[in-house]
Design an enzyme around this catalytic site. Structure first.
Site, PDB file in Angstrom:
ATOM      1  CG  HIS A 166      -0.936  -5.139  29.321  1.00 26.23           C
ATOM      2  ND1 HIS A 166      -0.875  -6.384  29.908  1.00 26.23           N
ATOM      3  CD2 HIS A 166      -1.938  -5.215  28.404  1.00 26.23           C
ATOM      4  CE1 HIS A 166      -1.803  -7.163  29.389  1.00 26.23           C
ATOM      5  NE2 HIS A 166      -2.461  -6.469  28.466  1.00 26.23           N
TER       6      HIS A 166
ATOM      7  CG  ASN B  87      -9.074  -7.145  21.634  1.00 25.38           C
ATOM      8  OD1 ASN B  87      -9.185  -5.967  21.945  1.00 25.38           O
ATOM      9  ND2 ASN B  87      -7.951  -7.816  21.790  1.00 25.38           N
TER      10      ASN B  87
ATOM     11  CB  THR C 216      -7.934  -0.652  16.693  1.00 25.15           C
ATOM     12  OG1 THR C 216      -7.879  -1.097  18.041  1.00 25.15           O
ATOM     13  CG2 THR C 216      -6.851   0.412  16.543  1.00 25.15           C
ATOM     14  CG  ASP C 217     -11.050  -1.269  21.180  1.00 27.96           C
ATOM     15  OD1 ASP C 217      -9.940  -1.649  20.736  1.00 27.96           O
ATOM     16  OD2 ASP C 217     -11.698  -1.936  22.017  1.00 27.96           O
ATOM     17  CD  GLU C 218      -5.358  -2.515  20.797  1.00 26.12           C
ATOM     18  OE1 GLU C 218      -4.200  -2.200  21.070  1.00 26.12           O
ATOM     19  OE2 GLU C 218      -5.706  -3.680  20.497  1.00 26.12           O
TER      20      GLU C 218
ATOM     21  CB  ILE D 275      -1.020   0.051   1.171  1.00 23.46           C
ATOM     22  CG1 ILE D 275      -0.326  -0.092   2.526  1.00 23.46           C
ATOM     23  CG2 ILE D 275      -2.106  -1.003   0.994  1.00 23.46           C
ATOM     24  CD1 ILE D 275      -1.229   0.249   3.707  1.00 23.46           C
TER      25      ILE D 275
ATOM     26  CE1 TYR E 146      -2.723  -2.104  15.128  1.00 21.22           C
ATOM     27  CE2 TYR E 146      -3.705  -2.144  17.330  1.00 21.22           C
ATOM     28  CZ  TYR E 146      -3.827  -2.283  15.954  1.00 21.22           C
ATOM     29  OH  TYR E 146      -5.057  -2.576  15.399  1.00 21.22           O
ATOM     30  CB  SER E 147      -2.982   2.198  19.977  1.00 21.01           C
ATOM     31  OG  SER E 147      -2.077   2.525  20.994  1.00 21.01           O
TER      32      SER E 147
ATOM     33  CG  ASN F 264      -6.218 -10.715  28.935  1.00 22.57           C
ATOM     34  OD1 ASN F 264      -7.091 -10.417  28.113  1.00 22.57           O
ATOM     35  ND2 ASN F 264      -5.136  -9.975  29.130  1.00 22.57           N
TER      36      ASN F 264
ATOM     37  NE  ARG G 159      -6.624  -5.669  25.329  1.00 22.77           N
ATOM     38  CZ  ARG G 159      -6.041  -5.037  26.358  1.00 22.77           C
ATOM     39  NH1 ARG G 159      -6.765  -4.620  27.398  1.00 22.77           N
ATOM     40  NH2 ARG G 159      -4.741  -4.810  26.350  1.00 22.77           N
TER      41      ARG G 159
ATOM     42  CE  LYS H  88      -5.610   0.586  12.436  1.00 24.24           C
ATOM     43  NZ  LYS H  88      -5.788   0.060  11.049  1.00 24.24           N
TER      44      LYS H  88
ATOM     45  NE  ARG I  90       0.861  -6.490  24.770  1.00 19.38           N
ATOM     46  CZ  ARG I  90      -0.299  -6.758  24.141  1.00 19.38           C
ATOM     47  NH1 ARG I  90      -1.339  -5.956  24.289  1.00 19.38           N
ATOM     48  NH2 ARG I  90      -0.411  -7.820  23.378  1.00 19.38           N
TER      49      ARG I  90
ATOM     50  CE  LYS J 121      -2.601  -9.536  16.495  1.00 17.75           C
ATOM     51  NZ  LYS J 121      -3.342  -9.314  15.277  1.00 17.75           N
TER      52      LYS J 121
END
Ligand code: NAD
Ligand code: TYD
Length: 355
Positions: free
Chosen positions: A294, A188, A133-135, A59, A159-160, A258, A223, A163, A291, A198
Site C-alpha cells: 500500500h 485520485n 496516473t500519479d501512481e 483496444i 496497476y501502476s 483516508n 491521496r 501504467k 493492502r 473505489k
C-alpha cells in the site's frame, strides 16, 4: 473534425464525453470494450445524439482499431481505456498487462500508421493524448516534496507498473517516430459515475446500506483528490494547447488521509440523508487488513499546467464532495444496477476473511 476516445463508458471517460459534448459540437467516437467497469448507462443522456458514436471493441484488437481510424478520420485520440483498480491488479495482474500495456501499444501502432498517411497539415495538428496516473511516481514520505513532472518513476503495484510501462511506450513513440503525443498524470478522481469499488463511492454505498466501512491499515494513507470535472477540463486544455511530447501533472492541491475522506462522507450523509433506522455512520468504520504494498502518500505539484496553460481546479474538496454525495443520492437507480452479480463477487473476494 472528430475525436476518438477510448474507455469512454468508464468513470472519467464518460464524464469527459458528456462534458465535451456539452460544450462542443465536435463528434466523439467512443471505443470501449464494456468490461465490468464500462457502463452505457453513463451515456444514456446521449441516446439518439448523432455526435456520439459508440464502438464496442478491444483496444488490443488492431484490425478493429484500424477500421475506426479509417472510417472516422479523427484529428485526435484521447486514451482513457485501462484496467484501473489497484486491488484488482493485486488479485489478477494479467488483465492489467494486457489492456494497459499491450492495448496502449496497439493503439499507438494504429495511430502511427494512420498519422503517417495524413497530409502534412493534418499530421502537424494530430494529437495522441494518453491519460495516466500519479501512481507511476511511487510513494512519498510525509515530508517529501510533491510529485513533479521530473520525479523518477518508481511504480509499486501491478496497476501502476502497467501504467508506467504505457507511459514509457507513449514517450518512445514520440521520441523515435515523432508521433505527436501528450501525457497527463493525474491524482485520485472522485465524482458521479465512479464504480463503487473505489473508496469514495464504496463508502457512500456502505453507509447507505448500513454496512461496515473498510479502512485498510491505519487509515492514514494520503491521496490528493481531484473532482472529475476538473480533470476533464485539464485534459481539454492539454489537448488544445499542451506542448507536444510534454507530460503534465494534474492535481487538486488537496491532500487528505483516508480517514479524513471517510469522516467527510459520513458527516455529509448524516446531513443530506438522515435515517434513524441506520447505524450512526461513523460507528461503521472498521479497520481491515492493509493492502499489500500500500503506497503511503501521493501528492501532486500541478504548477506546470497552471503556468503553461492557466488551468487550476475550480472545485474545492468541500464543494466537490458535496456534489458527489448528492449525485449518488440522486442516482440510486444507477447504483442499484451496478450492484449485480459481478460486483457482489468482487466484494466477497476482497473483503471476506478480513481481520
Ligand atoms: P474505469 O475503470 O472506470 O474505466 C475504464 C474503461 O475502460 C471502462 O469503460 C472499460 O470498459 C474500458 N476498457 C477496459 N479495458 C478495455 C479494452 N481492452 N478495450 C477497450 N476498452 C476497455 O477507469 P477510470 O477511473 O475512468 O480511469 C480512466 C483512465 O484514467 C485510466 O487510464 C486510469 O489509469 C486513469 N486515471 C484514473 C484515475 C482515477 O482516480 N480513477 C486517476 C488518474 C488517472
Ligand atoms: P482507491 O479508491 O482504490 O484508489 P487508489 O488505490 O488508486 O489510490 O483507494 C484510495 C485509498 O483508500 C487507498 O489508500 C486505499 C484506501 N481504501 C481503503 O482503505 N478501503 C477500501 O475499501 C478501498 C477500496 C480503498
Amino acid at each position: 473534425m472528430t475525436i476518438l476516445i477510448t474507455g469512454g463508458a468508464g468513470f472519467i471517460g464518460a464524464n469527459f464525453v458528456l462534458d465535451w459534448l456539452a460544450s462542443s459540437d465536435e463528434p466523439v467516437v467512443n471505443l470501449d470494450l464494456l468490461t465490468y467497469a464500462g457502463n452505457l448507462e453513463n451515456l444514456a443522456s446521449l441516446a439518439g445524439d448523432p455526435r456520439h458514436v459508440f464502438a464496442q471493441g478491444d483496444i488490443c484488437d488492431r484490425a478493429f482499431v484500424d477500421s475506426l481510424f479509417a472510417r472516422h478520420h479523427p484529428r485526435a485520440v484521447v486514451h482513457f481505456a485501462a484496467e484501473s483498480h489497484v486491488d484488482r491488479s493485486i488479485h489478477g495482474p494479467a488483465d492489467f498487462v494486457r489492456t494497459n500495456i499491450e492495448g496502449t501499444f496497439t493503439l499507438l501502432e494504429a495511430a502511427r500508421a494512420y498519422w503517417s498517411g495524413l497530409a502534412a497539415s493534418a499530421r502537424l495538428d494530430f494529437r495522441f493524448l494518453h491519460v495516466s496516473t500519479d501512481e507511476v511516481y511511487g510513494s512519498l514520505g510525509a515530508d517529501d516534496a510533491p510529485f513533479s513532472e521530473t520525479t523518477p518513476y518508481t511504480p509499486n503495484s501491478p496497476y501502476s507498473a502497467s501504467k508506467a510501462a504505457s507511459d514509457h511506450l507513449v514517450r518512445a513513440w514520440h521520441h523515435t517516430y515523432g508521433l505527436p503525443v501528450l501525457t497527463t498524470n493525474c491524482s485520485n478522481n472522485y465524482g458521479g459515475y465512479q464504480f463503487p469499488e473505489k473508496l469514495i463511492p464504496l463508502v457512500i454505498n456502505n453507509v447507505l446500506g448500513g454496512k461496515p466501512l473498510p479502512i485498510y491499515g491505519d487509515g492514514k494513507n494520503v491521496r490528493d483528490w481531484l473532482y472529475v470535472g476538473d480533470h476533464c477540463a485539464a485534459i481539454r486544455e492539454v489537448l488544445a494547447r499542451g506542448r507536444v511530447g510534454e507530460t503534465y501533472n494534474i492535481g487538486g492541491w488537496n491532500e487528505k488521509t483516508n480517514l479524513e475522506i471517510v469522516h467527510a462522507i459520513c458527516n455529509l450523509l448524516d446531513e443530506l440523508a438522515p435515517n434513524p433506522q441506520r447505524p450512526r455512520s461513523l460507528d461503521l468504520i472498521t479497520y481491515v487488513k492493509d493492502r499489500p504494498g500500500h503506497d503511503r502518500r501521493y501528492a501532486i505539484d500541478a504548477r506546470k499546467i497552471e503556468h503553461e496553460l492557466g488551468w487550476r481546479p475550480s472545485e474545492t474538496f468541500e464543494t466537490g464532495i458535496r456534489k458527489t454525495v448528492a449525485w449518488y443520492l440522486a442516482h440510486q437507480e444507477w447504483v442499484g444496477h451496478i450492484l449485480s452479480g459481478e460486483y457482489k463477487q468482487w466484494i466477497e473476494k476482497q473483503y471476506e476473511n478480513q481481520d
